[in-house]
Design a protein around this motif. Structure first.
Motif, PDB file in Angstrom:
ATOM      1  N   TRP A 627      -8.946 -55.313 126.177  1.00 22.61           N
ATOM      2  CA  TRP A 627      -8.327 -56.556 125.723  1.00 22.61           C
ATOM      3  C   TRP A 627      -7.656 -56.251 124.389  1.00 22.61           C
ATOM      4  O   TRP A 627      -8.289 -56.268 123.345  1.00 22.61           O
ATOM      5  CB  TRP A 627      -9.403 -57.627 125.582  1.00 22.61           C
ATOM      6  CG  TRP A 627      -8.958 -58.917 124.970  1.00 22.61           C
ATOM      7  CD1 TRP A 627      -7.697 -59.436 124.945  1.00 22.61           C
ATOM      8  CD2 TRP A 627      -9.784 -59.862 124.272  1.00 22.61           C
ATOM      9  NE1 TRP A 627      -7.678 -60.648 124.288  1.00 22.61           N
ATOM     10  CE2 TRP A 627      -8.945 -60.937 123.865  1.00 22.61           C
ATOM     11  CE3 TRP A 627     -11.141 -59.916 123.971  1.00 22.61           C
ATOM     12  CZ2 TRP A 627      -9.439 -62.032 123.156  1.00 22.61           C
ATOM     13  CZ3 TRP A 627     -11.632 -61.002 123.275  1.00 22.61           C
ATOM     14  CH2 TRP A 627     -10.789 -62.060 122.875  1.00 22.61           C
ATOM     15  N   ARG A 635      -5.753 -51.540 119.869  1.00 28.90           N
ATOM     16  CA  ARG A 635      -4.768 -51.354 120.932  1.00 28.90           C
ATOM     17  C   ARG A 635      -4.612 -49.890 121.349  1.00 28.90           C
ATOM     18  O   ARG A 635      -3.665 -49.558 122.069  1.00 28.90           O
ATOM     19  CB  ARG A 635      -3.409 -51.883 120.454  1.00 28.90           C
ATOM     20  CG  ARG A 635      -3.409 -53.345 120.083  1.00 28.90           C
ATOM     21  CD  ARG A 635      -2.151 -53.747 119.314  1.00 28.90           C
ATOM     22  NE  ARG A 635      -0.938 -53.589 120.110  1.00 28.90           N
ATOM     23  CZ  ARG A 635      -0.434 -54.509 120.905  1.00 28.90           C
ATOM     24  NH1 ARG A 635      -1.040 -55.685 121.039  1.00 28.90           N
ATOM     25  NH2 ARG A 635       0.672 -54.288 121.569  1.00 28.90           N
ATOM     26  N   ASP A 652      -6.051 -60.415 129.033  1.00 30.39           N
ATOM     27  CA  ASP A 652      -5.537 -61.216 127.920  1.00 30.39           C
ATOM     28  C   ASP A 652      -6.570 -62.161 127.331  1.00 30.39           C
ATOM     29  O   ASP A 652      -6.225 -63.069 126.575  1.00 30.39           O
ATOM     30  CB  ASP A 652      -4.305 -61.998 128.353  1.00 30.39           C
ATOM     31  CG  ASP A 652      -4.597 -62.955 129.507  1.00 30.39           C
ATOM     32  OD1 ASP A 652      -5.768 -63.027 129.953  1.00 30.39           O
ATOM     33  OD2 ASP A 652      -3.650 -63.624 129.972  1.00 30.39           O
ATOM     34  N   GLY A 653      -7.829 -61.990 127.654  1.00 30.86           N
ATOM     35  CA  GLY A 653      -8.844 -62.860 127.084  1.00 30.86           C
ATOM     36  C   GLY A 653     -10.218 -62.527 127.619  1.00 30.86           C
ATOM     37  O   GLY A 653     -10.383 -61.722 128.552  1.00 30.86           O
ATOM     38  N   ALA A 727      -6.897 -61.960 116.738  1.00 31.50           N
ATOM     39  CA  ALA A 727      -7.020 -62.306 118.152  1.00 31.50           C
ATOM     40  C   ALA A 727      -7.980 -63.486 118.296  1.00 31.50           C
ATOM     41  O   ALA A 727      -8.870 -63.685 117.481  1.00 31.50           O
ATOM     42  CB  ALA A 727      -7.536 -61.111 118.940  1.00 31.50           C
TER      43      ALA A 727
END
Length: 749
Positions: A627, A635, A652-653, A727
């Motif tokens: 994620w 990342r 994405d979550g 995030a």
């Protein structure tokens, strides 16, 4: 110089002339013995030694030079001249003078072992490490009960990277002289560095029993306890250290402390506010830290694991260091004046590049940089490695095949001079945020172009670092604003990584583990301080959605860390589910590779994702669910998957993370298909010549004043609020924030 994130000294205190080494000895007491036939000359030498002991080096040296004119001169005067030269930093001269004294007195003289011990100290200071070790061994051969020689030999062996030999020497020195607190202190630092926490604790206790008023022992012990997660006891010991020595360097260390394991998302902002408040207070009071490498040896290492942009704090730390430590403002002769802006390289010579590091060894930093060091074309790049401490393992031996390794002196000024004389065009500092030695060096200017990279993936705050070499595959849009350096977006991954080799022989521990696990094995082998509280709900969700699955973690060095993570997970998952969370002991690398290859699914940690572990798992076709966050350090696995053009495991979550992980864990067919796709495409990650070409293009362009891949100029001012997350946090209520330990919160700065 010292190292480690607010840790016990990586490098034990340097040796000293034998007359000063023992904690019980009065300065130069043994020199009261007469060594020659001229009583008047001997009395003059005694007076000069008294001047030296009182700190009047110039007076002592002038007297010694007059005495040396006598015919014949007393042998002790050359020893005195050697000690004066040592005090003045003229180590080569010191070696010559003491060697002359030894030659004159002869081996049978009662002062011979003491003079020989001092010769070893001066040889080490002059960079003659092997000679110093041989000299100390000779002293021990002559005087087996000489605790000073054992202590000094331990320091020399530690500097060469022989940690086991050094530990044995310190232990023996303490056995010979139970009051030798410095030997126990150095032994504790070594034991801590190699993960033997309980023996290190015992050694610290022995050091304090021998000399309870040693502030540096209290501070080192406190730093170890802090890293171990014993925050309250650490706070008390820091308080004791400050009471004994109200020292600005120690105040700065305390200000930079961040809990290694975050208790909850809500606890992050108070921790950062505490740090900023203490740094502001220190900046206002005006610190003075003459020897930053030893007196203020700490880094903001754990700050990067909180999932927030750190630029404002890192700039504040750098600002405090610059004001408090004038010694950091070193500029190499070839970088002074207009030289810093002139093109560095002429077409008729190779580019001089130096990698300056503490961890170019069997470590993350070594693994990430070995391939680049090996493959940069030596017909274009004159590449050298400068190590802040000696390391000897298969990685350093591999590096030395491609670039000579120079071990920098432990004295910061001497290390600065050595680097400054190298005439580098570009200096690369790959582990600034990990290592205090590297940080204080990187605060100087040793080359017209200076850069760091993703070894510790956080901005440094240092104005002397011009570029942060990263990758366009990893960096999000707008990332330039989170760096004090200019961001370099290579079109490739920033590391030339050698393909990991899967073990061919069975590993009994891994086979036993697989036999024990009846369902899917979800492996998250990251160090536990990467476990942001946002990850807890994901792990709890996997345990709930797959009642047969088992999550496998690595316990690490400190039992308290595993206990804290277990307690966090149990609050969300419950006592029954937590039984399916296994904490394994740390494994040697071949066994770890076997463990990675045996996993069904690897779980990437949000906010600070895997590096080496992801390279290793993808080499074996293991799917990694990731994620990606809003900062580069969250990342890196995403960047590897982008390089492979295989984004099937990117979510994405937190809810999507749980669904995909469990789907892969429970569907052998889907897992096998994805594994096959990974194996077909993972060649993009390993031994990619495009990585070397990108680095070469950057280095040559930067040296000529035209760096490629730089997407925006260096930002002019700090951005980002320490209290705003990058995030979204997991959809799970956070636990109430916990205040820092009362003993630490009450510390005055």
């Amino acid at each position: 110089m010292t190292t480690g994130p607010a840790a016990a000294p990586k490098r034990p205190p340097s040796g000293a002339p034998s007359a000063k080494s023992s904690p019980k000895a009065s300065p130069y007491a043994y020199l009261e013995q007469k060594a020659g036939p001229d009583p008047e000359a001997e009395r003059a030498v005694d007076r000069a030694f008294g001047d030296l002991a009182a700190g009047h080096v110039a007076l002592a040296e002038a007297a010694a030079r007059e005495i040396a004119k006598r015919v014949p001169p007393p042998p002790r005067v050359y020893h005195l001249l050697g000690l004066c030269a040592h005090r003045n930093g003229e180590f080569g001269v010191a070696v010559q003078q003491v060697a002359r004294a030894i030659e004159l007195i002869g081996e049978g003289h009662k002062l011979f072992p003491a003079f020989l011990n001092d010769l070893g100290v001066m040889q080490r200071a002059a960079g003659l490490l092997d000679q110093a070790i041989a000299t100390y061994r000779r002293v021990i051969e002559l005087s087996p009960q000489d605790a000073n020689a054992r202590y000094n030999l331990g320091n020399a062996l530690r500097a060469r990277g022989d940690h086991d030999g050094a530990a044995a020497c310190f232990a023996k020195a303490g056995e010979i002289s139970p009051g030798y607190w410095a030997a126990f202190h150095n032994l504790a630092g070594l034991l801590h560095a190699r993960g033997e926490t309980e023996p290190a604790r015992q050694a610290y206790e022995k050091a304090l029993a021998a000399s309870p008023a040693q502030a540096e022992v209290h501070a080192s012990y406190a730093a170890m306890l802090w890293q171990a997660g014993e925050l309250a006891e650490a706070g008390r010991r820091f308080t004791d250290a400050l009471a004994l020595k109200p020292d600005d360097g120690l105040r700065l260390k305390v200000a930079m402390l961040v809990p290694p394991i975050i208790e909850s998302t809500d606890a992050i902002e108070p921790s950062r506010k505490r740090m900023m408040a203490m740094l502001d207070a220190l900046a206002q009071r005006g610190l003075s830290i003459p020897s930053p490498a030893s007196d203020a040896a700490a880094t903001s290492f754990f700050l990067a694991y909180q999932g927030l942009p750190d630029r404002a704090i890192q700039e504040k730390i750098a600002q405090v260091y610059r004001k408090a430590c004038p010694q950091l403002a070193y500029t190499a002769p070839h970088c002074q004046g207009d030289a810093i802006t002139a093109p560095a390289v002429k077409a008729d010579r190779r580019l001089k590049v130096g990698f300056v590091s503490a961890r170019l060894k069997n470590h993350t930093i070594g693994r990430l940089n070995l391939g680049l060091i090996a493959t940069l074309p030596k017909d274009k790049i004159d590449l050298k490695v400068y190590a802040t401490q000696a390391n000897v393992d298969h990685f350093t031996k591999a590096i030395e095949k491609h670039a000579p390794i120079t071990v920098l002196p432990s004295d910061l000024a001497a290390a600065q001079r050595m680097l400054g004389r190298a005439g580098l065009d570009i200096a690369v500092f790959p582990d600034v945020g990990m290592d205090p030695d590297v940080f204080v060096l990187a605060a100087g200017r040793f080359a017209p172009v200076q850069a760091t990279s993703w070894g510790h993936p956080d901005t440094t705050g240092l104005e002397t670092l011009d570029y942060f070499v990263s990758s366009d595959l990893i960096e999000p849009a707008g990332a330039e604003a989170t760096y004090t350096e200019q961001l370099v977006r290579l079109p490739t991954l920033p590391t030339y990584y050698y393909r990991p080799v899967k073990p061919t022989e069975p590993v009994p521990e891994v086979e036993a583990l697989r036999a024990k696990i009846k369902g899917a094995m979800y492996l998250c082998p990251q160090t536990l301080f990467k476990f942001h509280p946002d990850f807890d709900a994901i792990l709890a969700g996997i345990l709930k959605a797959d009642p047969k699955g088992t999550i496998v973690l690595i316990a690490g060095l400190y039992p308290a860390h595993a206990a804290q993570i277990r307690a966090r997970l149990e609050r969300l998952a419950g006592a029954e589910a937590i039984k399916r969370v296994l904490f394994l002991p740390m494994l040697h690398h071949p066994k770890f590779l076997a463990l990675a290859a045996a996993a069904d699914v690897m779980l990437d940690t949000p906010h600070f994702s895997g590096g080496n572990t992801s390279f290793e798992a993808l080499a074996f076709g293991v799917p990694i669910v990731t994620w990606p966050s809003g900062l580069m350090r969250g990342r890196t696995t995403f960047g590897m998957l982008r390089a492979m053009e295989l984004l099937d495991t990117v979510v994405d979550g937190p809810e999507a993370y749980v669904r995909l992980a469990v789907d892969l864990g429970t569907s052998r067919k889907r897992r096998a298909a994805l594994s096959e796709a990974i194996l077909e495409r993972n060649g993009a990650l390993y031994e990619n010549p495009m990585v070397t070409q990108a680095w070469l293009k950057f280095l040559t362009g930067a040296a000529a004043g035209k760096p490629p891949y730089v997407s925006a100029p260096r930002p002019a001012r700090p951005i980002g609020s320490p209290g705003k997350a990058v995030a979204a946090s997991a959809a799970q209520p956070s636990q109430p924030p916990k205040a820092p330990p009362a003993t630490l919160a009450a510390l005055s700065v």
